[in-house]
Design a protein around this motif. Structure first.
Motif, short mmCIF file in Angstrom:
data_model
loop_
_atom_site.label_atom_id
_atom_site.label_comp_id
_atom_site.label_asym_id
_atom_site.label_seq_id
_atom_site.Cartn_x
_atom_site.Cartn_y
_atom_site.Cartn_z
N VAL A 195 40.51 -11.04 -29.33
CA VAL A 195 40.14 -9.66 -29.05
C VAL A 195 38.62 -9.53 -29.09
O VAL A 195 38.00 -9.89 -30.09
CB VAL A 195 40.81 -8.70 -30.06
CG1 VAL A 195 40.50 -7.25 -29.72
CG2 VAL A 195 42.32 -8.91 -30.06
N VAL A 205 44.67 -3.15 -34.62
CA VAL A 205 44.93 -4.30 -33.76
C VAL A 205 45.81 -5.32 -34.49
O VAL A 205 46.76 -5.86 -33.93
CB VAL A 205 43.59 -4.92 -33.30
CG1 VAL A 205 43.81 -6.28 -32.64
CG2 VAL A 205 42.85 -3.98 -32.36
N GLU A 230 44.92 -2.51 -29.45
CA GLU A 230 46.21 -2.37 -30.12
C GLU A 230 47.31 -1.93 -29.17
O GLU A 230 48.48 -2.32 -29.31
CB GLU A 230 46.11 -1.43 -31.33
CG GLU A 230 45.82 0.04 -31.04
CD GLU A 230 44.33 0.36 -30.99
OE1 GLU A 230 43.55 -0.44 -30.42
OE2 GLU A 230 43.93 1.42 -31.52
N ALA A 250 49.63 -6.70 -33.67
CA ALA A 250 49.90 -8.13 -33.46
C ALA A 250 51.05 -8.62 -34.34
O ALA A 250 51.55 -9.74 -34.14
CB ALA A 250 48.64 -8.96 -33.73
N VAL A 297 44.86 -12.69 -35.11
CA VAL A 297 43.90 -12.04 -34.22
C VAL A 297 42.54 -12.67 -34.44
O VAL A 297 42.03 -12.67 -35.56
CB VAL A 297 43.83 -10.52 -34.52
CG1 VAL A 297 42.67 -9.88 -33.77
CG2 VAL A 297 45.15 -9.84 -34.18
N LEU A 309 41.80 -6.84 -24.62
CA LEU A 309 42.95 -6.40 -25.41
C LEU A 309 42.56 -5.35 -26.44
O LEU A 309 41.45 -5.36 -26.97
CB LEU A 309 43.58 -7.60 -26.14
CG LEU A 309 44.14 -8.71 -25.26
CD1 LEU A 309 44.67 -9.85 -26.13
CD2 LEU A 309 45.24 -8.18 -24.35
N SER A 334 43.93 -13.39 -24.01
CA SER A 334 42.75 -12.54 -24.17
C SER A 334 42.58 -11.78 -22.86
O SER A 334 43.32 -12.01 -21.92
CB SER A 334 41.51 -13.40 -24.50
OG SER A 334 41.36 -14.43 -23.54
N PHE A 349 46.18 -13.76 -30.50
CA PHE A 349 45.39 -12.89 -29.62
C PHE A 349 43.90 -13.10 -29.88
O PHE A 349 43.47 -13.16 -31.03
CB PHE A 349 45.74 -11.42 -29.88
CG PHE A 349 47.16 -11.09 -29.56
CD1 PHE A 349 47.54 -10.74 -28.27
CD2 PHE A 349 48.15 -11.13 -30.55
CE1 PHE A 349 48.87 -10.43 -27.97
CE2 PHE A 349 49.47 -10.83 -30.26
CZ PHE A 349 49.83 -10.48 -28.96
N THR A 352 47.55 -2.49 -25.78
CA THR A 352 47.96 -3.57 -24.89
C THR A 352 48.78 -4.61 -25.66
O THR A 352 49.79 -5.12 -25.15
CB THR A 352 46.72 -4.25 -24.27
OG1 THR A 352 45.84 -3.24 -23.80
CG2 THR A 352 47.12 -5.16 -23.13
N ILE A 353 48.34 -4.93 -26.86
CA ILE A 353 49.08 -5.93 -27.66
C ILE A 353 50.48 -5.42 -27.97
O ILE A 353 51.47 -6.15 -27.80
CB ILE A 353 48.30 -6.25 -28.95
CG1 ILE A 353 47.02 -7.04 -28.60
CG2 ILE A 353 49.16 -7.03 -29.94
CD1 ILE A 353 46.08 -7.25 -29.77
#
Lengths: 500, 500
Positions: free
Chosen positions: B324, B156, B306, B160, B165, B304, B301, B322, B308-309
């Motif tokens: 998460v 993740v 990895e 980003a 995050v 979410l 948010s 983000f 989608t980000i």
């Protein structure tokens, strides 16, 4: 036995999100300590493609609220937190207020083991807005996960069709307390036992177990390992036969079973933990039967879930019991229920009228249902549940109508039903009043019996795994009208935010 | 601040499967108290389609072992357990033995934050077989889940691409201690902060948060709610703008931002929690920039992960941070790592030679690697890891060979490499000796820095999400030969168990 332990740690007040405290400070600072809120806990869709969920966690809510305190250590920690923009995050006077804080909420909830459907209030928390807010995170954690596990277990137990299901997922659980919660919720929903002895000690749940591959590997030969285990545990002897090769393992188990007979004991069973369980269980059953050992049970394990179990049994696999670990303990297929805690009504004081409120969001799916919600379950002639109806207690009281009987489905305003001819029962029961549990913790056996009865009464169409019948959850017509009015008032101007 | 707390409850000894105790009784009863075992913890495949995992949980192992005791209450509970076939499950003399039991094991483990690959020993436990066995379940629970979460977080954080995050999954975590473990492991692997204040207090992890939709709903209008929040938290003010409609929310946030400027404060940011985050973040960025509020950050948010980000950023969405929750806290895509704890060698006493042992199973995938395993990491010219090699310490000692340099890949015996030209480093480090931690708990910041360095040195080919390059884990040639010999000795007669 300490049956009063809860699966929740003692740090109940700190097991929360920072923003609950930031918001509490905001309410405190603006003098809104008597502002009242009414929050509901619900999920938007039942998990695993199921039509229903099994409520779990209710029995822990009383002790959760009664034990909710900030310790000196907590306050000291909070006092040291810096705000991103400079200075301390919390004001000393607010922390002073927190140090003697006790939640003064009322909680009503659906009883443990009862069926619960999407969009209806599983738990309703009302009282000072600040108090309600501080409970959010931990409450969602308790109820959401246990309900998820209970629902998964109900499906696994259904697939096992009367054969015992042993829960043994602790090693793969998401944290140790997760393992305790799994054992607790799975027992409520029909598992026969758990491998988790901490859960056994806390809740009096039956514990069970066999032995590991390492036991076999720790001896020069499998036969020696089996003999030693039978000598040590003659009254609890289930032998794991797949460390090397199941054919050899079954043969060694037969040898030991006959030696046990000579000693006046009986081999309880064997366990197979790898390979094609349909083929290997049939092979083992045939061999034991050929040797006059028809009483030896066959237990299987290895990443089982309801679908694998149903498949094995549909192939006629002669399996007597299932050990279910990872896929139950983590709810592998869908590891979160997605419970939310939403404000549904507010009032400026206990003497003011309630104002229903509604969250809109950018996704219609996330729009909430307003009002001080109650929920009533209606039953068909066969005694099974037919539909559930949410109503607004405050609205009905205001209208002078004791009971509305026209239901408007939550997800389809075109589905309208007259429920006046049906028997009904209220689902929300008082759990906490002004911060105190209304009764001692319910015995887990009561919840387990309630769950068995509720599942037994549910029409099979709602229980099938593939495309179950959808269960109708509706709003009483007056509540639907309130929601419609709020939607009209908030109607945004078209078009939506443009694409770039 | 109590930095020495562990995320594990005090009942460490009881957080286990019944069969560990049944086996322990078997060892005790047969007088095999000095029988030695060497167990390894490993996983068979990295999670989430990743080529690697991030080791986590190591720092808690010392305190776990040192706190491993059976209380009087535990013993009393165990004494009451019935065997399925009649009588009590445990003998009083064995329970007497347990009541003064302290594990005398040695533990070596890969350091927290280090990369770890499939099939290699993450943790090695050696000592009396009985002692090793009793630690199994809790040890797997600690290391397995934290390694899973750390791995997910690394992905993740990578997606980003330098933006912070914030972990805020507690409400959806699988039990409260699960939430603490999530916060801890995600911080090691690069999350900037957690919402979980208990984890903040225990580990000194930065905490962060905004406010909830309920804050907005508790006021007559969104603008009043924003003004009140800005007044209460001017140094920590991120406004949630999607309770009703993001366009209105952004407009209200602009109004409040300008009022804050007049008061000498600055709006930190806004958060969007629903809808099309690419479109809505672009809209919000444009509006704030038009109003001269370029400093206002956009936080998003809503389920979410990895993927989608990465998708949002590839669309050029002007997102600054983000939040998460669910998908990180439950490792939604794969909620269990599937760590196992397998006996790899045994000896009758500390003075006897080790005998390597191997589990075969009905599935080749589940076959283990024998021996008192060490693991060495080899580095390429760019400084990044090139391959890892397992070796058998006992075998190498016996052969008099200080170091084997021919690697045979675990999953493909045709892949053989000469590693003699590469720089190497041992991965297993001593953590516990004869039941005592060798050092105080490592500071979490050290583990976090180690993780950042390890990820930074790893070639990008191993880190891409789609079809990452497979990393080579091999056995030193002598170890491979030992395994081959064991396989030959155990070769079953064809054909396999027939179908019915």
């Amino acid at each position: 036995m300490a049956l009063t332990d809860i699966s929740y740690p003692t740090d109940v007040s700190m097991n929360t999100d920072l923003y609950e405290l930031t918001m509490a400070q905001g309410l405190w600072e603006s003098g809104r300590l008597e502002e009242q809120g009414c929050f509901t806990v619900f999920f938007r869709e039942a998990p695993f493609g199921s039509a229903f969920a099994v409520m779990c966690g209710t029995a822990e809510l009383g002790e959760f609220v009664e034990n909710f305190r900030y310790t000196d250590e907590d306050i000291e920690y909070l006092a040291e937190l810096d705000a991103p923009g400079g200075g301390r995050l919390f004001k000393p006077a607010f922390l002073e207020f927190l140090s003697s804080f006790k939640p003064r909420v009322d909680i009503d909830a659906i009883a443990e083991g009862e069926l619960v459907f999407a969009r209806e209030p599983m738990v309703r928390v009302s009282g000072p807005m600040l108090d309600c807010q501080l409970l959010e995170t931990a409450l969602l954690n308790i109820v959401g996960f246990q309900t998820l596990v209970a629902t998964k277990t109900a499906r696994v137990v259904q697939a096992a069709a009367g054969r015992p299901v042993a829960e043994f997922g602790l090693r793969r659980a998401q944290g140790p307390d997760g393992g305790v919660a799994v054992a607790r919720a799975s027992y409520v929903a029909g598992a026969a036992s758990t491998s988790n002895i901490l859960a056994g000690r806390r809740y009096g749940i039956p514990v069970s177990g066999t032995h590991a591959h390492s036991w076999v590997l720790s001896f020069p030969t499998e036969l020696e390992a089996f003999r030693a285990f039978a000598a040590s545990s003659p009254k609890n002897c289930t032998l794991l036969v797949d460390t090397y090769d199941v054919r050899e393992g079954v043969q060694n188990a037969i040898t030991v079973a006959k030696e046990m007979e000579v000693a006046g004991e009986r081999l309880a069973g064997i366990r197979i933990d790898s390979g094609d369980l349909a083929r290997l269980s049939a092979y083992a059953r045939t061999r034991f039967d050929e040797e006059g050992l028809g009483y030896v049970k066959i237990v299987v394990s290895n990443d089982l879930d309801e679908h694998t179990i149903a498949s094995l049994l549909s192939q006629g696999a002669p399996i007597d019991a299932f050990g279910v670990g990872t896929k139950l303990a983590t709810c592998y297929e869908q590891p979160a229920l997605g419970c939310v805690y939403k404000l549904a009504a507010r009032r400026s004081s206990t003497s003011a009228p309630w104002t229903p409120v509604m969250k809109f969001s950018e996704q219609p799916f996330k729009r909430t249902i307003p009002g001080v919600q109650g929920v009533r379950r209606y039953f068909g002639k066969n005694g099974g549940p037919a539909c559930d109806m949410l109503y607004d207690e405050a609205y009905l009281a205001g209208e002078g109508a004791a009971r509305g009987t026209t239901l408007v489905a939550v997800n389809d305003a075109a589905l309208v039903m007259d429920v006046s001819a049906l028997e009904a029962r209220e689902l929300l029961e008082p759990v906490v009043r002004t911060g105190c549990a209304v009764a001692p913790r319910e015995d887990i056996e009561v919840a387990r019996a309630r769950c068995a009865a509720a599942l037994g009464a549910l029409d099979p169409e709602y229980k099938r795994f593939l495309h179950p019948q959808a269960y109708t959850v509706g709003m009483e017509r007056g509540l639907a009208a309130v929601r419609d009015r709020l939607v009209q008032e908030r109607m945004p101007a078209a078009p939506p935010v443009p694409h770039r």
